[in-house]
Design an enzyme around this catalytic site. Structure first.
Site, PDB file in Angstrom:
ATOM      1  CB  CYS A 186     -29.050  -3.562  -7.699  1.00  0.00           C
ATOM      2  SG  CYS A 186     -29.242  -2.859  -9.049  1.00  0.00           S
ATOM      3  NE  ARG A 203      -2.939  -0.197   3.031  1.00  0.00           N
ATOM      4  CZ  ARG A 203      -4.160  -0.734   2.973  1.00  0.00           C
ATOM      5  NH1 ARG A 203      -4.993  -0.005   2.500  1.00  0.00           N
ATOM      6  NH2 ARG A 203      -4.552  -2.029   3.438  1.00  0.00           N
TER       7      ARG A 203
HETATM    8  C1  LIG Z   1      -0.785  -7.956   2.136  1.00  0.00           C
HETATM    9  C2  LIG Z   1       0.404  -8.143   2.792  1.00  0.00           C
HETATM   10  C3  LIG Z   1       1.493  -7.272   2.490  1.00  0.00           C
HETATM   11  C4  LIG Z   1       1.162  -6.011   2.006  1.00  0.00           C
HETATM   12  O1  LIG Z   1       0.834  -5.158   2.970  1.00  0.00           O
HETATM   13  P1  LIG Z   1       0.561  -3.635   2.687  1.00  0.00           P
HETATM   14  O2  LIG Z   1      -0.329  -3.129   3.839  1.00  0.00           O
HETATM   15  O3  LIG Z   1      -0.056  -3.525   1.440  1.00  0.00           O
HETATM   16  O4  LIG Z   1       1.871  -3.057   2.969  1.00  0.00           O
HETATM   17  C5  LIG Z   1       2.623  -8.010   2.876  1.00  0.00           C
HETATM   18  N1  LIG Z   1       3.019  -9.131   3.179  1.00  0.00           N
HETATM   19  C6  LIG Z   1       2.199 -10.034   3.150  1.00  0.00           C
HETATM   20  C7  LIG Z   1       2.191 -11.566   3.672  1.00  0.00           C
HETATM   21  C8  LIG Z   1       0.657  -9.685   2.941  1.00  0.00           C
HETATM   22  O5  LIG Z   1      -0.384 -10.633   3.130  1.00  0.00           O
END
Ligand SMILES: *Cc1c(COP(=O)(O)O)cnc(C)c1O
Length: 421
Positions: free
Chosen positions: A346, A278
């Protein structure tokens, strides 16, 4: 900071007016900024400077081939959670030695594909998975490098659907059981135990939970070394949060996160991996949509957009907030009025925001959802038979469609009718 700014009253993606992209591709669509993606990746490089490290982009947040290619050329590794993601990463030119494989339910087929194609490590999440991987590797005459994901039982203080580091979550093995599980792993012929993995959740807006988790990992590293394991790699997961609302307090900076990593595990001499998703992709994307109708309801007015929950599900799924801004900048000091901002699907859940103050808008005007780069396009569906919306990448004054919108005919033609019907 991102590269979506107003210039002369018009929202731009880098040097391209967003309205120009809308005219070319139609709405709704996603648009990403290369400069923002690279800038965010660079912040982590800077934060971990001085440590032996690999940054594996959590590509489940944004997995378009053009984005992966952009980051791969900058040296990014990838954190993958499925065979599809593994294949995407390889197709984008990421070498196997820069790919880590996460996830609680890796199948034997997925293990085989990654072992044959090359993999940096599997982040194993359970004993049955560990045994299966050893068998698959042995059958291929290979040895699988693994870390074991430990669940440190810390509260990430984030939304319940994206907290992963509490003992009640499905992820990893309880840290209290780790020594026994590592002992078994070391005895399995198809595995090479290289390190420890931890990931406590997503959209963390404080550093304290990371600190608590990483301290536990540091202690465990020392215990496991005493037990005779050669722990040389620590995968510290992702999860650093981003500001979704401009008005809110800013979440921690990558630089402070990096300092925390150095402080908690830097003395161990391990290679460090992180898996940010993210923070790299979230604020690097907008979803752009058009106002279809402004509907006056009883006691409230609705802004009905052509984008919907199938295009951006985060508000419906996580009660997530996205700032929504007009593509043509509102005049300063103009009076704002509250709207419920909704899509045409919907479902009452197809609501992006309630009583959101917006400047005056007209039918046909464009609005942009900020911070829509992560968990946006990748979670989209064609619910209500609304074709997947296109993705566009901008670099400077250039833009290109990196995934076209399927036509209605293409969408329909994907289904087949049995002969016997
Ligand atoms: C989803 C996930 C991430 C990334 O998380 P962010 O919040 O997008 O940084 C990293 N490692 C694992 C194992 C994840 O499931």
């Amino acid at each position: 900071m991102d590269h979506f700014l107003y210039r002369d009253g018009a929202l731009h993606a880098e040097d391209v007016p967003v309205a120009e992209i809308a005219a070319a591709v139609g709405t709704p669509f996603y648009v990403y900024s290369s400069a923002t993606l690279l800038r965010h990746f660079g912040l982590f490089e800077e934060a971990l400077d001085g440590l032996d490290h690999t940054i594996c982009f959590a590509m489940k947040s944004l997995s378009n081939q053009a984005i992966l290619t952009l980051l791969a050329r900058r040296g990014a590794g990838m954190d993958v959670v499925s065979e599809g993601e593994y294949r995407r990463a390889r197709a984008a030119g990421v070498p196997g030695e820069r790919i880590v494989f996460s996830g609680v339910g890796k199948t034997r087929d997925e293990m085989r594909t990654a072992l044959e194609g090359g993999i940096r490590q599997f982040n194993v999440e359970s004993e049955p998975e560990m045994r299966a991987l050893s068998e698959v590797a042995t059958a291929l005459g290979k040895v699988a490098p693994i870390t074991i994901r430990v669940n440190p039982d810390v509260d990430a203080k984030t939304h319940a659907k994206i907290a992963t580091g509490k003992s009640e979550n499905k992820f990893g093995i309880p840290i209290a059981k780790a020594r026994a599980v590592y002992a078994e792993a070391a005895s399995l012929p198809g595995l090479d135990v290289v390190g420890i993995d931890v990931h406590i959740g997503s959209q963390l807006t404080e550093l304290a939970p990371f600190e608590a988790a990483y301290r536990k990992v540091a202690d465990l590293t020392e215990q496991l070394r005493e037990d005779g394991h050669d722990i040389r790699r620590l995968d510290l997961g992702g999860g650093l949060g981003i500001p979704y609302a401009r008005s809110n307090e800013a979440p921690p900076l990558p630089l402070d996160y990096g300092a925390l990593i150095k402080r908690t595990v830097g003395h161990l001499g391990c290679e460090v991996e992180i898996e940010p998703g993210r923070l790299i992709s979230g604020n690097a994307g907008l979803m752009v949509s058009k106002v279809i109708y402004i509907k006056e309801g009883e006691g409230r007015n609705f802004l009905i957009l052509d984008g919907a929950m199938n295009d951006l599900i985060r508000p419906a799924m996580y009660e997530a907030h996205h700032d929504i801004v007009p593509v043509t900048e509102a005049e300063s000091g103009v009076e704002q009025t509250p709207y419920d901002i909704v899509g045409p699907v919907c479902e009452t859940g197809d609501t992006f925001a309630k009583a959101r103050n917006m400047p005056p808008l007209r039918e046909g005007e464009l609005v942009a959802f900020r911070s829509a780069g992560a968990y946006g396009a990748v979670m989209a569906s064609e619910y209500n038979s609304r074709p997947l919306i296109p993705e566009v990448l901008v670099q400077g004054d250039q833009f290109a469609v990196i995934r076209p919108r399927p036509t209605f005919d293409e969408m329909i033609a994907r289904d087949t009718i049995p002969e016997w019907l």
